[in-house]
Design an enzyme around this catalytic site. Sequence first.
Site, PDB file in Angstrom:
ATOM      1  N   LYS A 194      45.616  59.087  25.890  1.00  0.00           N
ATOM      2  CA  LYS A 194      44.639  57.635  25.371  1.00  0.00           C
ATOM      3  C   LYS A 194      43.443  58.255  24.711  1.00  0.00           C
ATOM      4  CE  LYS A 194      44.704  53.995  27.957  1.00  0.00           C
ATOM      5  NZ  LYS A 194      44.578  53.212  28.868  1.00  0.00           N
ATOM      6  N   ILE A 195      43.243  57.694  23.369  1.00  0.00           N
ATOM      7  CA  ILE A 195      41.722  58.110  22.737  1.00  0.00           C
ATOM      8  C   ILE A 195      41.338  56.666  22.393  1.00  0.00           C
ATOM      9  CG2 ILE A 195      41.057  59.345  20.982  1.00  0.00           C
ATOM     10  CD1 ILE A 195      42.322  61.114  22.731  1.00  0.00           C
TER      11      ILE A 195
END
Length: 224
Positions: free
Chosen positions: A83-84
């Site tokens: 996740k970014i």
Amino acid sequence: MQIWLDTLDLPTIRHASRLGLLAGVTTNPSILAAASQAPEAVLDNLLDIQPGLVAAQVTVNDPAAQLRQARRLAARSERIVVKIPAVGEGFQTMAALEREGIATLATAIFESRQIALAGLLGVRYAAPYFNRIEQAGMDAAVLLQESQQILQRYGQRTVIMGAAVKSAEQFMQCARAGIGAVTLPAETYRQLFASTPDVDAALQRFNSAWQGNPLAAASPLFAH
């Protein structure tokens, strides 16, 4: 629509996995920081308890540091999705990771432009915060519908994952929008299986009718 769980509640994860409903489990820095185990142990447990994916978020903003964290996470298991945050240099990080074959999930999304950019970059998942968008005074359902139409119009592979879904009705709004996935906290997941007064009344009528006929109540075919 895929169901992911946004929780470390193991009984809930097992329930969804046994039903065959579970596509994966999402985490974030707050969830991992609140756990009584080291983050590595938590992620390993989530991989062991269910056969789906596990999403883990980077904890830094610098692109080079994000890449280092993301590569370490991906090396831990091919089932980890990184996740970014979908802001600033985060898009650069996601583009680089997807080119390397590392699956990414764009998070912290409040606007359709973030989803449109994620789609252009070939990001695997994009997670708009449904309930928080509503709290900010915007119509989250409309945002999902518009974003889904944009992705479909251009044939982009990005899957919209409705996140921060706090009720069964919000879950249904995600379903009606036609998005590909939703991630639910344990309480919202349990709401999906809850009864209602109308259901209870209907079942009580069935039971009363059955018990009122001695032949039906004594049937060996329907013995307990």
